[in-house]
Design a protein around this motif. Sequence first.
Motif, PDB file in Angstrom:
ATOM      1  N   GLY A 293       1.026  -6.403   6.180  1.00 18.26           N
ATOM      2  CA  GLY A 293       0.514  -6.543   4.125  1.00 18.26           C
ATOM      3  C   GLY A 293       2.609  -6.515   3.591  1.00 18.26           C
ATOM      4  O   GLY A 293       2.909  -5.644   3.596  1.00 18.26           O
TER       5      GLY A 293
ATOM      6  N   THR B 105       0.636  -6.492  -9.794  1.00 21.55           N
ATOM      7  CA  THR B 105       0.320  -7.120  -8.838  1.00 21.55           C
ATOM      8  C   THR B 105      -0.062  -8.813  -8.706  1.00 21.55           C
ATOM      9  O   THR B 105      -1.426  -8.427  -9.725  1.00 21.55           O
ATOM     10  CB  THR B 105       0.288  -6.089  -7.865  1.00 21.55           C
TER      11      THR B 105
ATOM     12  N   ASN C 225       6.914  -2.723   2.916  1.00 26.14           N
ATOM     13  CA  ASN C 225       5.485  -4.045   3.647  1.00 26.14           C
ATOM     14  C   ASN C 225       5.133  -2.801   3.877  1.00 26.14           C
ATOM     15  O   ASN C 225       5.689  -1.523   4.809  1.00 26.14           O
ATOM     16  CB  ASN C 225       6.372  -4.823   4.305  1.00 26.14           C
TER      17      ASN C 225
ATOM     18  N   THR D 178      -1.785 -10.437  -1.963  1.00 26.90           N
ATOM     19  CA  THR D 178      -0.630 -10.120  -0.432  1.00 26.90           C
ATOM     20  C   THR D 178      -0.859 -11.042   0.324  1.00 26.90           C
ATOM     21  O   THR D 178      -2.486 -12.280   0.096  1.00 26.90           O
ATOM     22  CB  THR D 178      -1.535  -8.744   0.053  1.00 26.90           C
TER      23      THR D 178
ATOM     24  N   THR E  24       3.727  -0.669  -3.440  1.00 24.11           N
ATOM     25  CA  THR E  24       4.960  -2.255  -3.425  1.00 24.11           C
ATOM     26  C   THR E  24       6.112  -2.055  -3.080  1.00 24.11           C
ATOM     27  O   THR E  24       6.953  -2.782  -2.995  1.00 24.11           O
ATOM     28  CB  THR E  24       4.504  -2.802  -4.557  1.00 24.11           C
TER      29      THR E  24
ATOM     30  N   PRO F 202       3.060  -7.764  -0.028  1.00 25.26           N
ATOM     31  CA  PRO F 202       2.657  -7.656  -1.557  1.00 25.26           C
ATOM     32  C   PRO F 202       3.287  -9.116  -2.213  1.00 25.26           C
ATOM     33  O   PRO F 202       4.332  -8.977  -2.464  1.00 25.26           O
ATOM     34  CB  PRO F 202       2.926  -6.403  -2.229  1.00 25.26           C
TER      35      PRO F 202
ATOM     36  N   CYS G  46      -1.048 -11.712   4.862  1.00 27.18           N
ATOM     37  CA  CYS G  46      -0.931 -10.941   5.808  1.00 27.18           C
ATOM     38  C   CYS G  46      -1.112 -11.574   6.292  1.00 27.18           C
ATOM     39  O   CYS G  46      -1.055 -12.116   6.876  1.00 27.18           O
ATOM     40  CB  CYS G  46      -2.409  -9.620   5.288  1.00 27.18           C
TER      41      CYS G  46
ATOM     42  N   VAL H 194      -1.856  -2.368   0.912  1.00 29.62           N
ATOM     43  CA  VAL H 194      -0.578  -2.703   1.013  1.00 29.62           C
ATOM     44  C   VAL H 194       0.379  -2.279  -0.639  1.00 29.62           C
ATOM     45  O   VAL H 194       1.046  -2.222  -1.067  1.00 29.62           O
ATOM     46  CB  VAL H 194      -0.672  -4.384   1.018  1.00 29.62           C
TER      47      VAL H 194
ATOM     48  N   CYS I   2      -5.815  -4.955   2.294  1.00 24.73           N
ATOM     49  CA  CYS I   2      -4.866  -4.722   1.272  1.00 24.73           C
ATOM     50  C   CYS I   2      -5.089  -4.119  -0.045  1.00 24.73           C
ATOM     51  O   CYS I   2      -3.918  -3.752  -0.867  1.00 24.73           O
ATOM     52  CB  CYS I   2      -5.422  -6.454   0.189  1.00 24.73           C
TER      53      CYS I   2
END
Length: 547
Positions: free
Chosen positions: A108, A118, A80, A121, A77, A110, A123, A73, A70
């Motif tokens: 992953g 943020t 992807n 995530t 941001t 965001p 996933c 990821v 993560c």
Amino acid sequence: MGTAGITRGFYENVQEAASHIVDVLSGVLEVNTIFVATNDGTTNVILEAFNRNEELVISGSELPFDSSYCSLVLRNTKENLIITDTAAHPLTCSMDVTKALGNRFFVGIPIMRRSGETFGTICLMDKPDYVIRETDIKALNAMAVFLGYVVDLESTLLIQKQKLNDTEQLKQQLQMEKERAESEAMTKAQMIALMSHEIRNPLNGILGLTDLMRTPDMPEEHVEYVDMIETSGNILLSLLNNIMNFNINETGRTVVHDDPFDLVSTIESTVYLHAGLAMEKGIELGLNLEMNVSQVFVGDEVKIGQLLANVLKYAIDSTRTGSVLVTAVVDSQNVDEAGTLLLHIKYTGRMLTSDKKLQAFNTLDGNVSIQKLVGTNLSLAVSQNLAILMHGCIEVSSLGEEETEFQIRLPLMKHWELPQLTVIQERLKGKTVLLVKAPDILQGVSSLMRRWEMDVNMTSDTSQAKHWLEDGLEPEIAVIDMGLEPDKAMKFIHELKGMAKQLPIIILVPYGMHMDPQEAGNVNAVLTKPVRQLDLLNALSATLHRA
């Protein structure tokens, strides 16, 4: 997973929303593992996980943020993260989690909050040979956006709940004061409503009986008496309506709505409704709109129309001979955003007050001077209240001995341009028009056509118009005003047809004037004055298109 039965239409918390998203995605995607994770920059926590065949991720498990996929990821941001083989990819091949899980396919997405922060995530994980479709990526992005909204909503609700807890005691005190004030206001409002109802019922009976009293053979003197009864009854009924409107405004029950509406149509319809009253009094009613019919504004259409109607009726009632002219313009400091609607109602007559010049109906502190307003006209008091509710004002001034002008200022927001009307206006650009009209107060038709960048040749002299044609003027359309005098105008139209047989003609007819059907068949369109912008625009476009 226990979430398929959610039917309430909302979620208790982010955890429940995440569970529902994973449940939905597991029914859409054939991937082995789906999970939603959140992080605080230090620890990565699995909120919810789904494993179809092989258990790769467990709900509630934690991992140092930098040691998780993560973290990769959330480093970028804007894009992807899609890794087809974690054991071979340079970002993941040396990570401990790769050694524990082996080579895997990983995606992953965001989860972003509205502020740009943020949250975590969404996933997917599977074997390296898993193929993901573009529609699957779109579904994941949509779910990430949705979960970001849920996070923002939960944060907002928590803040609001805290504020409510902090102000609960103050709210109870204010509620007691409010209930006492409302009780007093309600008693007053109920008394006025009861009086209005008790007066209105017999008054409607009187007005109904005046219609029954009229007979074809009624003597002229009796007709005059019945007209006086009906007029007096209508005045009293209008007074009752104004009292009720004023009472509603005073009790604070009036709500201003900000919705997109057609400002030009609202002003034109209001003026047009009073054309019959002006005709009965033998006065000229004009409208000049210095704005475009294709523009849509945001405001309260009903209240703007009511405000203008009250002031316009007062102006017509105060005019014995002469004219009433309504001019409207939007003064925009920023063309794309806010502006001020300026309405000028100028009429031939004096104010019904001894003051030669009133700066404004409202006092310096913004409150309504009720004594001054009611001493003038109750409908103006209603109008001023409406103007203040819409953050505007009404002013009135004397223009010499025999002219008075009201100025109404209201803030408005421009919403958009109607593209279909803009296209029609573009088609009219450069077209040559012969406009023959009476020398009245109204310059709206000529100014409209010039605003649409048409080549307007205007005169009030039919002889001058014929000279122009003889000298080589070749108009593509002619607009003739029947206010020139019907016989004279029709004679000119016949002469025009003889000089240019294929020339399309539009005629402007004063309100209340009836055209002979045979004569109307000799022209392409007939418009009633005051002319509406949209009617003129459509008539010009349709006539030129057929020509």
